[in-house]
Design an enzyme around this catalytic site. Sequence first.
Site, mmCIF file in Angstrom:
data_model
loop_
_atom_site.group_PDB
_atom_site.id
_atom_site.type_symbol
_atom_site.label_atom_id
_atom_site.label_comp_id
_atom_site.label_asym_id
_atom_site.label_seq_id
_atom_site.Cartn_x
_atom_site.Cartn_y
_atom_site.Cartn_z
ATOM 1 N N ASP A 312 0.841 -1.199 0.000
ATOM 2 C CA ASP A 312 0.000 0.000 0.000
ATOM 3 C C ASP A 312 0.877 1.250 0.000
ATOM 4 O O ASP A 312 1.898 1.310 0.681
ATOM 5 C CB ASP A 312 -0.901 -0.026 1.239
ATOM 6 C CG ASP A 312 -1.885 1.122 1.253
ATOM 7 O OD1 ASP A 312 -2.591 1.297 0.248
ATOM 8 O OD2 ASP A 312 -1.948 1.835 2.278
ATOM 9 N N GLU A 359 0.870 -0.509 -5.166
ATOM 10 C CA GLU A 359 -0.297 0.397 -5.168
ATOM 11 C C GLU A 359 0.220 1.761 -5.622
ATOM 12 O O GLU A 359 0.869 2.476 -4.853
ATOM 13 C CB GLU A 359 -0.914 0.460 -3.774
ATOM 14 C CG GLU A 359 -2.203 1.285 -3.711
ATOM 15 C CD GLU A 359 -1.937 2.748 -3.408
ATOM 16 O OE1 GLU A 359 -2.092 3.581 -4.341
ATOM 17 O OE2 GLU A 359 -1.599 3.073 -2.265
ATOM 18 N N ASP A 412 -11.335 1.800 -0.578
ATOM 19 C CA ASP A 412 -11.418 3.233 -0.320
ATOM 20 C C ASP A 412 -12.420 3.949 -1.226
ATOM 21 O O ASP A 412 -12.642 5.148 -1.066
ATOM 22 C CB ASP A 412 -10.045 3.887 -0.498
ATOM 23 C CG ASP A 412 -9.131 3.654 0.699
ATOM 24 O OD1 ASP A 412 -9.648 3.428 1.802
ATOM 25 O OD2 ASP A 412 -7.897 3.699 0.519
#
Length: 526
Positions: A312, A359, A412
């Site tokens: 991430d 990511e 998200d």
Amino acid sequence: MTAATHYQPAAIFNVRTAGVLLHPSSLPARAIHNRQPNAGNLGAMAEEYLNFLARASLTVWQMLPTGPTHDDGSPYHSWSALAGNPDLICLERLCEWGWVAPAKLKVEASPEPLSKTELAQLRQMACSAFNDFITSSAGSAVKKDFDTFVAEQHYWLDDFSLFYAIRAQERGASWHHWPTPLRLRTDTALAVVREQRQDDIFQAQFEQFAFYSQWCQLREHARHLGIALFGDIPIFVASDSVDVWANPDQFQLDREGKPTSVAGVPPDYFSKTGQHWGNPHYDWAAMQGDGFQWWKDRLRRQLDQFDLIRIDHFRGLSAYWEIPAGSADASSGRWVEAPGAALLTALFAEFDELPIVAENLGLITAEVEQLRTGFALPGMLVLQFGLDGEPKNINAPHHCEPINIIYTGTHDNDTSCGWLATLSAEQKQMIAEYFGVSTKAGELSHWTLIKSALRSVARMAIVPMQDWLALGSDARMNTPGTCHNNWAWQLQWSALTDALADEIAREVKRYDRTGDPLPELEYMPT
């Protein structure tokens, strides 16, 4: 960094697959003495979910991070980067294994779901019963497995168990507020904890052994079905974590152990003032000085659980947003270069082939993409970000490349149905024209985005479970920049019908996404 041709994508990224994004906590869980847990776990329902995925021809199950969470419940705010979340332990399975007699688990009658606190109390009961079991002749084999686990995982479990015990002693207070000898880890203070808090240390060891044992069973079931488990590593760790407490030399801290600067991102799509995460930044010079050992240990633990892993906020390995520790928001931060190439070189040398996904959403520079492509790492494309009508938008489907992993949305984002409902008539018309469908006939739907992802050249397509189920905004998992109503969405088991499995399988097969994602892997849990 060596030439890009030196690194090749991991084997798992070379077949066309389709998968689902769902955290195990979103699964339903079976009742314990007529009380329903407030979140899912690694028990029978997780295995049944894998069976559903197999019927639907989905061969990748992506999850959020699986570490122990703080009170906010965020998987990205964990107090250990290496431990498993004890809330995911299935107590019913411990009873099935004979580790715990069901009668040992006392549950008060109530129509309310079991709370996090009540589940922790039940795990304490289970731990006591487990101790009785492994000290009996019937539990000798499990006792041997438990001792082996504790010995093999000592490199992280020792500090984790101490941290767990001191947290219990200090009533859950942040380690920054512990007595100075404990905060600074003096040998004498820690020796006293080891002597006086043995029950808490054993509790921590038991919970991690139970988590690991159940995870191994779940992964074995996934492998039997040909389903790869896809994990997620938050690039940063929480300030109140065993990682920072046990390794202060690896982070930018003052003499009191408080961060001198914290992580976040500048103003972007999600927030006008940026995101102020509060995580302490790494002392990259110290990490590079010891060969990035902390990162190697972290990756080793994740590869014990998962077949592929997302990092991430990958752009933080190229440059990170440094916010002064006292700032109220992220707007006063600045970019600081990070030694991402040196880190990845060390990790690839340690593990040879690394099935890592970068990511790379948000503000991505040429330097970030050079780092990603230089190590042949897949990036992410999110359709919701790519349908603004801008031809050069890198998330637009026409810019997709085979190495990309394409998503309709992530944890998200709003759900696809929820997102479409927020668009203006003009925006819907623009998107309909892009896909060659009609808004008047109701052809523009969540399936428009799903089919776009499935037909793309990207070898891996991931669709959140909420999108497969055509759910609206009330099923959203997280809204960045907010602290309420996040991480709590629960799947209704009745929604996983045979008709839905057949519909998904039909579309997956239509776009040739039935390849085996695990052809080169030989992992089999013990």
